[in-house]
Motif scaffolding. Structure first.
Motif, PDB file in Angstrom:
ATOM      1  N   THR A   1      -7.852   3.882  16.447  1.00  0.00           N
ATOM      2  CA  THR A   1      -9.233   3.392  16.316  1.00  0.00           C
ATOM      3  C   THR A   1     -10.019   4.342  15.419  1.00  0.00           C
ATOM      4  OG1 THR A   1     -10.143   4.710  18.142  1.00  0.00           O
ATOM      5  CG2 THR A   1      -9.181   2.566  18.735  1.00  0.00           C
ATOM      6  N   ASP A   2     -11.320   4.045  15.253  1.00  0.00           N
ATOM      7  CA  ASP A   2     -12.201   5.059  14.678  1.00  0.00           C
ATOM      8  C   ASP A   2     -12.665   5.966  15.820  1.00  0.00           C
ATOM      9  OD1 ASP A   2     -14.214   3.733  16.030  1.00  0.00           O
ATOM     10  OD2 ASP A   2     -15.144   2.876  14.243  1.00  0.00           O
ATOM     11  N   PHE A   3     -13.615   6.871  15.556  1.00  0.00           N
ATOM     12  CA  PHE A   3     -13.998   7.832  16.599  1.00  0.00           C
ATOM     13  C   PHE A   3     -14.846   7.185  17.687  1.00  0.00           C
ATOM     14  CE2 PHE A   3     -13.771  11.657  13.418  1.00  0.00           C
ATOM     15  CZ  PHE A   3     -12.406  11.444  13.293  1.00  0.00           C
ATOM     16  N   ALA A   4     -15.329   5.959  17.433  1.00  0.00           N
ATOM     17  CA  ALA A   4     -16.126   5.249  18.441  1.00  0.00           C
ATOM     18  C   ALA A   4     -15.249   4.304  19.260  1.00  0.00           C
ATOM     19  CB  ALA A   4     -17.252   4.483  17.765  1.00  0.00           C
ATOM     20  N   GLY A   5     -13.971   4.283  18.976  1.00  0.00           N
ATOM     21  CA  GLY A   5     -13.062   3.415  19.727  1.00  0.00           C
ATOM     22  C   GLY A   5     -12.948   2.016  19.143  1.00  0.00           C
ATOM     23  N   ASN A   6     -13.561   1.786  17.968  1.00  0.00           N
ATOM     24  CA  ASN A   6     -13.469   0.465  17.339  1.00  0.00           C
ATOM     25  C   ASN A   6     -12.163   0.313  16.582  1.00  0.00           C
ATOM     26  OD1 ASN A   6     -16.182  -0.255  18.029  1.00  0.00           O
ATOM     27  ND2 ASN A   6     -16.839   1.168  16.400  1.00  0.00           N
ATOM     28  N   GLU A   7     -11.694  -0.934  16.508  1.00  0.00           N
ATOM     29  CA  GLU A   7     -10.529  -1.250  15.683  1.00  0.00           C
ATOM     30  C   GLU A   7     -10.795  -0.834  14.248  1.00  0.00           C
ATOM     31  OE1 GLU A   7      -8.765  -5.204  14.999  1.00  0.00           O
ATOM     32  OE2 GLU A   7      -8.895  -5.372  17.197  1.00  0.00           O
ATOM     33  N   ILE A   8      -9.795  -0.383  13.545  1.00  0.00           N
ATOM     34  CA  ILE A   8     -10.012   0.007  12.150  1.00  0.00           C
ATOM     35  C   ILE A   8      -9.123  -0.809  11.222  1.00  0.00           C
ATOM     36  CG2 ILE A   8     -10.701   2.365  12.719  1.00  0.00           C
ATOM     37  CD1 ILE A   8      -7.911   3.289  11.744  1.00  0.00           C
ATOM     38  N   ASN A   9      -9.507  -0.796   9.936  1.00  0.00           N
ATOM     39  CA  ASN A   9      -8.585  -1.302   8.918  1.00  0.00           C
ATOM     40  C   ASN A   9      -8.224  -0.118   8.028  1.00  0.00           C
ATOM     41  OD1 ASN A   9     -10.460  -1.054   6.670  1.00  0.00           O
ATOM     42  ND2 ASN A   9     -11.535  -2.790   7.588  1.00  0.00           N
ATOM     43  N   ILE A  10      -7.382  -0.331   7.033  1.00  0.00           N
ATOM     44  CA  ILE A  10      -6.879   0.814   6.256  1.00  0.00           C
ATOM     45  C   ILE A  10      -7.959   1.478   5.409  1.00  0.00           C
ATOM     46  CG2 ILE A  10      -4.455   0.085   6.218  1.00  0.00           C
ATOM     47  CD1 ILE A  10      -4.979  -0.932   3.335  1.00  0.00           C
ATOM     48  N   PHE A  11      -9.115   0.812   5.261  1.00  0.00           N
ATOM     49  CA  PHE A  11     -10.192   1.404   4.456  1.00  0.00           C
ATOM     50  C   PHE A  11     -11.171   2.221   5.303  1.00  0.00           C
ATOM     51  CE2 PHE A  11      -8.547  -2.169   2.072  1.00  0.00           C
ATOM     52  CZ  PHE A  11      -8.262  -1.545   0.864  1.00  0.00           C
ATOM     53  N   THR A  12     -10.962   2.218   6.626  1.00  0.00           N
ATOM     54  CA  THR A  12     -11.804   3.043   7.503  1.00  0.00           C
ATOM     55  C   THR A  12     -11.440   4.499   7.254  1.00  0.00           C
ATOM     56  OG1 THR A  12     -11.675   1.277   9.132  1.00  0.00           O
ATOM     57  CG2 THR A  12     -12.500   3.395   9.903  1.00  0.00           C
ATOM     58  N   LYS A  13     -12.452   5.354   7.122  1.00  0.00           N
ATOM     59  CA  LYS A  13     -12.172   6.752   6.780  1.00  0.00           C
ATOM     60  C   LYS A  13     -11.765   7.583   7.990  1.00  0.00           C
ATOM     61  CE  LYS A  13     -12.579   6.688   2.444  1.00  0.00           C
ATOM     62  NZ  LYS A  13     -11.434   7.106   1.640  1.00  0.00           N
ATOM     63  N   LYS A  14     -12.467   7.367   9.122  1.00  0.00           N
ATOM     64  CA  LYS A  14     -12.191   8.200  10.300  1.00  0.00           C
ATOM     65  C   LYS A  14     -11.124   7.533  11.139  1.00  0.00           C
ATOM     66  CE  LYS A  14     -16.906   9.749  10.627  1.00  0.00           C
ATOM     67  NZ  LYS A  14     -18.164   9.403  11.246  1.00  0.00           N
TER      68      LYS A  14
ATOM     69  N   VAL B   1       3.161  -2.903   3.951  1.00  0.00           N
ATOM     70  CA  VAL B   1       2.895  -4.199   3.313  1.00  0.00           C
ATOM     71  C   VAL B   1       1.933  -4.983   4.195  1.00  0.00           C
ATOM     72  CG1 VAL B   1       3.871  -6.381   2.496  1.00  0.00           C
ATOM     73  CG2 VAL B   1       5.135  -4.246   2.167  1.00  0.00           C
ATOM     74  N   GLN B   2       0.848  -5.425   3.570  1.00  0.00           N
ATOM     75  CA  GLN B   2      -0.145  -6.217   4.293  1.00  0.00           C
ATOM     76  C   GLN B   2      -0.058  -7.684   3.891  1.00  0.00           C
ATOM     77  OE1 GLN B   2      -4.136  -4.378   3.977  1.00  0.00           O
ATOM     78  NE2 GLN B   2      -3.563  -3.577   5.991  1.00  0.00           N
ATOM     79  N   LYS B   3      -0.305  -8.550   4.864  1.00  0.00           N
ATOM     80  CA  LYS B   3      -0.473  -9.975   4.580  1.00  0.00           C
ATOM     81  C   LYS B   3      -1.832 -10.349   5.140  1.00  0.00           C
ATOM     82  CE  LYS B   3       1.517 -14.496   5.067  1.00  0.00           C
ATOM     83  NZ  LYS B   3       2.045 -15.449   6.029  1.00  0.00           N
ATOM     84  N   ASP B   4      -2.696 -10.918   4.319  1.00  0.00           N
ATOM     85  CA  ASP B   4      -4.056 -11.264   4.737  1.00  0.00           C
ATOM     86  C   ASP B   4      -4.732 -10.083   5.432  1.00  0.00           C
ATOM     87  OD1 ASP B   4      -3.785 -13.864   3.740  1.00  0.00           O
ATOM     88  OD2 ASP B   4      -2.769 -14.503   5.580  1.00  0.00           O
TER      89      ASP B   4
ATOM     90  N   VAL C   1       0.871  -1.184   0.000  1.00  0.00           N
ATOM     91  CA  VAL C   1       0.000   0.000   0.000  1.00  0.00           C
ATOM     92  C   VAL C   1       0.908   1.234   0.000  1.00  0.00           C
ATOM     93  CG1 VAL C   1      -1.912   1.140   1.176  1.00  0.00           C
ATOM     94  CG2 VAL C   1      -1.697  -1.367   1.285  1.00  0.00           C
ATOM     95  N   VAL C   2       0.839   1.998  -1.090  1.00  0.00           N
ATOM     96  CA  VAL C   2       1.888   2.980  -1.378  1.00  0.00           C
ATOM     97  C   VAL C   2       1.351   4.402  -1.544  1.00  0.00           C
ATOM     98  CG1 VAL C   2       3.666   3.607  -3.083  1.00  0.00           C
ATOM     99  CG2 VAL C   2       3.208   1.177  -2.597  1.00  0.00           C
ATOM    100  N   ASP C   3       1.863   5.328  -0.756  1.00  0.00           N
ATOM    101  CA  ASP C   3       1.681   6.754  -1.059  1.00  0.00           C
ATOM    102  C   ASP C   3       3.045   7.268  -1.513  1.00  0.00           C
ATOM    103  OD1 ASP C   3       1.204   9.443  -1.251  1.00  0.00           O
ATOM    104  OD2 ASP C   3      -0.160   9.469   0.467  1.00  0.00           O
ATOM    105  N   PRO C   4       3.185   7.516  -2.817  1.00  0.00           N
ATOM    106  CA  PRO C   4       4.508   7.849  -3.358  1.00  0.00           C
ATOM    107  C   PRO C   4       5.006   9.217  -2.906  1.00  0.00           C
ATOM    108  CG  PRO C   4       2.822   8.174  -5.036  1.00  0.00           C
ATOM    109  CD  PRO C   4       2.135   7.527  -3.850  1.00  0.00           C
ATOM    110  N   LEU C   5       4.083  10.105  -2.492  1.00  0.00           N
ATOM    111  CA  LEU C   5       4.472  11.434  -1.989  1.00  0.00           C
ATOM    112  C   LEU C   5       3.309  11.904  -1.121  1.00  0.00           C
ATOM    113  CD1 LEU C   5       5.782  14.436  -4.205  1.00  0.00           C
ATOM    114  CD2 LEU C   5       5.153  14.521  -1.800  1.00  0.00           C
TER     115      LEU C   5
ATOM    116  N   ASP D   1      -2.485   6.719   3.064  1.00  0.00           N
ATOM    117  CA  ASP D   1      -2.061   7.741   4.031  1.00  0.00           C
ATOM    118  C   ASP D   1      -1.714   7.105   5.375  1.00  0.00           C
ATOM    119  OD1 ASP D   1      -2.744   9.969   2.322  1.00  0.00           O
ATOM    120  OD2 ASP D   1      -4.847   9.674   2.862  1.00  0.00           O
ATOM    121  N   MET D   2      -2.418   6.038   5.727  1.00  0.00           N
ATOM    122  CA  MET D   2      -2.326   5.526   7.105  1.00  0.00           C
ATOM    123  C   MET D   2      -1.685   4.148   7.241  1.00  0.00           C
ATOM    124  SD  MET D   2      -6.029   4.002   8.167  1.00  0.00           S
ATOM    125  CE  MET D   2      -7.246   5.108   7.479  1.00  0.00           C
TER     126      MET D   2
END
Ligand code: IPD
Ligand code: CA
Ligand code: CA
Length: 255
Positions: A223-236, A100-103, A77-81, A207-208
């Motif tokens: 986390t997100d704003f509710a304190g939940n675990e996030i993945n890289i596709f979570t916006k908040k 780099v993500q695995k599963d 997962v790449v942000d080149p700049l 970005d994250m």
């Protein structure tokens, strides 16, 4: 793999450093605030060509369109700049971010702070580092003594997710809020204890991805704003030292 991630991030950083302050071509993406330069594209090309050559079976998710999906459990997962607006305006705060993500779990990542020549890196379970120095988050648990950092999406004129009200509330509740313009660097500064917390309402995976791992491996909480675990596709995203997390969450949810 971490050595490869670091060395390609450094090489991409070299392209960016050499391009800084030159007469590079700039295009608009979604609007006149959302820029992409030929240097963003050159950096991405270098990184994606390296991955395709050295890890031909791996997937790639890169900001400027370099997406390769396949059946591999590995995805880069790449942000080149990260920090293109700063770069385009001559402000020397920007980075290269590679995770780099695995599963679907980030196993390694680096954020290269180009102009300070600092490599932030982490492998899951092994801590986070700025060059060779091990990082830990700050210990401050008092929001009124906290220095925070945030960023705004390119459609901030629409005030998505009441981002401006959240900003107003947190700047009043804390000692200060900074806006550096590179979310990846913001996260690394949380990891090294410079900032006590970071939040943003519409972040992208590139970005994250690396920065989230670096914060967590430095002892922080993401986390997100509710304190939940996030993945890289979570916006908040809310990243902190853990000690100001609940107080920040409360304000983010009330505003
Ligand atoms: C941006 C930066 C900025 C953040 C924006 C991002 P880009 O990335 O990380 O700090 O506030 O949400 O889009 O466009 O410079 O790669
Ligand atoms: Ca970015
Ligand atoms: Ca970018």
């Amino acid at each position: 793999m971490i050595e490869d991630i670091i060395s390609i991030a450094r090489e991409a950083g070299e392209i960016i450093r050499n391009g800084f302050g030159t007469d590079f071509n700039i295009e608009y993406k979604t609007n006149e605030s959302n820029l992409v330069t030929e240097i963003d594209k050159a950096s991405e090309k270098l990184i994606t060509e390296f991955i395709k050559k050295k890890y031909p079976t791996h997937g790639i998710l890169a900001e400027e369109g370099g997406e390769t999906r396949n059946t591999s459990e590995y995805v880069w997962v790449v942000d080149p700049l990260d920090g293109t607006t700063n770069f385009a305006h001559g402000l020397p705060i920007f980075s290269v971010s590679i995770g780099v993500q695995k599963d679907n779990k980030t196993i390694a990542g680096t954020v290269y702070d180009v102009m300070n020549n600092i490599v932030y890196s982490s492998e899951s379970g092994s801590g986070a580092f700025a060059n060779d120095r091990k990082l830990s988050v700050s210990k401050n648990g008092n929001l009124s003594h906290a220095v925070l950092v945030t960023g705004f999406p390119y459609n901030i004129y629409e005030n998505p997710e009441t981002a401006l009200e959240k900003f107003a509330a947190l700047i009043k509740a804390s000692r200060a809020v900074r806006r550096l313009g590179s979310a990846a660097i913001d996260l690394c500064y949380v990891a090294r204890g410079v900032f006590d917390g970071f939040w943003e309402v519409q972040l992208n995976p590139w970005d994250m991805c690396a920065g989230k791992l670096i914060v967590e491996e430095a002892g922080g909480v993401v986390t997100d704003f509710a304190g939940n675990e996030i993945n890289i596709f979570t916006k908040k995203i809310l990243a902190s030292n853990g000690f100001v997390h609940k107080e920040m969450m409360k304000i983010l949810n009330e505003n």
